[in-house]
Design a protein around this motif. Structure first.
Motif, mmCIF file in Angstrom:
data_model
loop_
_atom_site.group_PDB
_atom_site.id
_atom_site.type_symbol
_atom_site.label_atom_id
_atom_site.label_comp_id
_atom_site.label_asym_id
_atom_site.label_seq_id
_atom_site.Cartn_x
_atom_site.Cartn_y
_atom_site.Cartn_z
ATOM 1 N N GLU A 185 -7.422 -0.127 -0.851
ATOM 2 C CA GLU A 185 -6.546 -0.550 -1.944
ATOM 3 C C GLU A 185 -7.351 -0.889 -3.198
ATOM 4 O O GLU A 185 -8.250 -1.737 -3.153
ATOM 5 C CB GLU A 185 -5.714 -1.762 -1.517
ATOM 6 N N PRO A 186 -7.031 -0.273 -4.349
ATOM 7 C CA PRO A 186 -7.798 -0.503 -5.579
ATOM 8 C C PRO A 186 -7.285 -1.684 -6.402
ATOM 9 O O PRO A 186 -7.422 -1.713 -7.618
ATOM 10 C CB PRO A 186 -7.589 0.807 -6.336
ATOM 11 N N PHE A 187 -6.665 -2.672 -5.768
ATOM 12 C CA PHE A 187 -6.127 -3.844 -6.466
ATOM 13 C C PHE A 187 -6.210 -5.036 -5.535
ATOM 14 O O PHE A 187 -6.415 -4.884 -4.326
ATOM 15 C CB PHE A 187 -4.662 -3.614 -6.880
ATOM 16 N N TRP B 31 -3.427 8.199 -2.710
ATOM 17 C CA TRP B 31 -2.701 7.607 -1.591
ATOM 18 C C TRP B 31 -2.841 8.470 -0.343
ATOM 19 O O TRP B 31 -3.142 7.961 0.744
ATOM 20 C CB TRP B 31 -1.240 7.436 -1.966
ATOM 21 N N CYS B 32 -2.612 9.754 -0.492
ATOM 22 C CA CYS B 32 -2.693 10.649 0.664
ATOM 23 C C CYS B 32 -4.099 10.655 1.262
ATOM 24 O O CYS B 32 -4.259 10.685 2.488
ATOM 25 C CB CYS B 32 -2.273 12.059 0.263
ATOM 26 N N GLU B 33 -5.097 10.584 0.407
ATOM 27 C CA GLU B 33 -6.472 10.527 0.896
ATOM 28 C C GLU B 33 -6.701 9.239 1.692
ATOM 29 O O GLU B 33 -7.337 9.252 2.758
ATOM 30 C CB GLU B 33 -7.453 10.610 -0.270
ATOM 31 N N GLY B 34 -6.198 8.125 1.169
ATOM 32 C CA GLY B 34 -6.391 6.848 1.844
ATOM 33 C C GLY B 34 -5.673 6.788 3.185
ATOM 34 O O GLY B 34 -6.223 6.290 4.178
ATOM 35 N N VAL B 35 -4.433 7.287 3.224
ATOM 36 C CA VAL B 35 -3.683 7.294 4.480
ATOM 37 C C VAL B 35 -4.343 8.221 5.497
ATOM 38 O O VAL B 35 -4.480 7.876 6.679
ATOM 39 C CB VAL B 35 -2.219 7.705 4.234
ATOM 40 N N THR B 36 -4.796 9.378 5.035
ATOM 41 C CA THR B 36 -5.472 10.322 5.934
ATOM 42 C C THR B 36 -6.744 9.705 6.508
ATOM 43 O O THR B 36 -7.038 9.845 7.708
ATOM 44 C CB THR B 36 -5.801 11.627 5.191
ATOM 45 N N ALA B 37 -7.513 9.012 5.669
ATOM 46 C CA ALA B 37 -8.736 8.356 6.146
ATOM 47 C C ALA B 37 -8.410 7.279 7.176
ATOM 48 O O ALA B 37 -9.127 7.108 8.172
ATOM 49 C CB ALA B 37 -9.492 7.755 4.963
ATOM 50 N N ALA B 38 -7.302 6.540 6.951
ATOM 51 C CA ALA B 38 -6.899 5.512 7.915
ATOM 52 C C ALA B 38 -6.486 6.145 9.236
ATOM 53 O O ALA B 38 -6.826 5.631 10.321
ATOM 54 C CB ALA B 38 -5.744 4.696 7.337
#
Length: 445
Positions: free
Chosen positions: A376-378, A185-192
């Protein structure tokens, strides 16, 4: 597209036949829903009638980017002729259902049975409005005499039906499985955030899914009843597949659009904080939320985008006073928005124009949707998408399907998301998602 009648196929152009009677000894919504045939439908909204649907007199389905227009075209055909005696406006024939969030929705697990769009004209519906209860039987291509006979049979069945007992307790959760770990999650938010800082995005809403294994199958009628007690000012809903293999249900605080005549009611709901232990702490948290630059910026983006999406259709738009919307577990910033249309429009045209709002998608929309798919993985399925109803005149009411879950037997999959802007903090956004799971988790634990 077809209407479904006792396993047979009837052209939609055969016309709707509808008959209604007022019930003197009426069931409660929970009793009516528990006794309903699949696919069951439930809709309860602030200032509206509560409707319980049983079975399907007609079903409209569509997929792909044209699904909004396809549903409207099929509904126009369905309602083009008919013989309707509603007794009261609230009990008139209406189509209930929803849309997928993404155009390319595939219906993979847990969304089996949920196409890109699906709307049901209930075979029987029980309408609770203005302290009265009405029973309606709808049909397509049947004689008025046959429908009247079925209405009398249904009324007799209700008279003989025993009153259901007390609302049951939540089933309990034995195991939880997160689709996204906190580090992912933190990786995804940081990338965004990096995309926002690079100028590719202004905002994106990222979500999580949580799979809960239950100690026993969930009673959705009981869950919706408990949600109504805790969240009386939210939009409660249930939509089932034809085989009753599951149910998408929830209690969402967010209205997408309401259309009556040429008057449009919508709004912006973005920016979240928790509830306080005392009234004083509650007020302090609300003031902090209104003063917080990150949440104020996120909210302003939504207000501006909703106004822009309405402008091509509106003769005038009015933005109301920003305020705090308090729910049992959270507080939101809310701004009501009202518009007067320049000409008569179908509510589905406005639904298509407004979906997805920046409160559930982002800005600019195409880049935001791309980021959501990448992160998102879903599959979102119908989560954060429009759900509601419309009638033959094109009037209707739609909400954004938040605070929701898909339940199948002893498994429920929950969904929750947060808005990410330039100064978002991944850890704080994680905590906000957990807070937004609470309305449904409380009905499972």
């Amino acid at each position: 597209m077809e209407s479904l009648r006792s396993g047979e196929t009837t052209p939609l152009s055969a016309g709707v036949v509808s008959r209604t009677v007022r019930l003197s000894d009426a069931p409660r919504p929970r009793t009516a829903l528990g006794a309903a045939d699949p696919p069951r439908t439930f809709w309860a909204a602030p200032g509206e009638a509560t409707v319980v649907g049983s079975g399907a007199a007609a079903t409209v389905r569509a997929d792909g980017p044209d699904r909004f227009r396809s549903v409207r075209a099929a509904a126009d055909e369905l309602f083009s002729s008919g013989d309707v005696h509603a007794g009261t406006l609230a009990a008139r024939p209406r189509l209930f259902g929803g849309f997928s969030f993404h155009d390319d929705h595939t219906g993979r697990e847990p969304w089996d049975g949920y196409p890109g769009a699906r709307f049901v004209l209930p075979r029987r519906q029980t309408t609770f409005a203005d302290d009265e209860v009405w029973l309606t039987v709808n049909a397509v291509g049947e004689s008025p005499e046959e429908v009247e006979r079925q209405l009398e049979e249904a009324r007799e069945t209700i008279r003989r039906r025993p009153t259901s007992g007390a609302v049951g307790d939540p089933p309990g959760i034995v195991e939880r499985t997160e689709t996204t770990s906190k580090s992912e999650w933190c990786e995804g938010v940081t990338a965004a955030i990096e995309r926002i800082e690079a100028g590719e995005l202004r905002k994106v809403v990222l979500a999580q899914a949580l799979r809960a294994s239950l100690s026993s199958p969930l009673s959705i009628p009981d869950a919706l009843t408990r949600l109504g007690e805790t969240y009386p000012d939210c939009y409660r809903f249930l939509f089932e597949p034809d085989d009753r293999g599951g149910g998408f249900f929830g209690a969402t605080p967010e209205r997408l659009v309401d259309l009556r005549g040429r008057t449009v009611e919508t709004g912006a709901l973005a920016g979240t904080t928790g509830r306080g232990e005392t009234p004083e702490e509650d007020e302090w948290l609300a003031e902090e939320l209104l003063a917080d630059e990150k949440n104020a910026h996120e909210h302003d983006l939504v207000v501006g985008a909703v106004r822009k999406q309405l402008e091509p259709h509106a003769a005038s738009i009015r933005t109301g006073t920003r305020r705090i919307r308090r729910l049992a577990t959270v507080q939101h910033i809310e701004t009501p928005i009202t518009a007067e249309l320049a000409s008569d429009e179908h509510v589905l045209k406005l639904v298509e124009a407004l979906h997805p709002t920046p409160a559930v998608g982002g800005l600019p929309p195409d880049r935001a949707l791309e980021t959501i798919r990448d992160t998102e993985p879903f599959g979102r399925g119908w989560y954060a998408a429009p759900v509601g109803w419309f009638d033959a005149a094109g009037y209707g009411s739609f909400a954004v399907a938040l605070r929701s879950a898909v339940a199948r037997g002893d498994v429920a999959t929950l969904f929750a998301g947060v808005g990410v802007v330039a100064d978002s903090d991944p850890d704080r956004e994680w905590d906000e998602v957990q807070l937004k799971y609470r309305p449904i988790l409380d009905e499972l634990e």
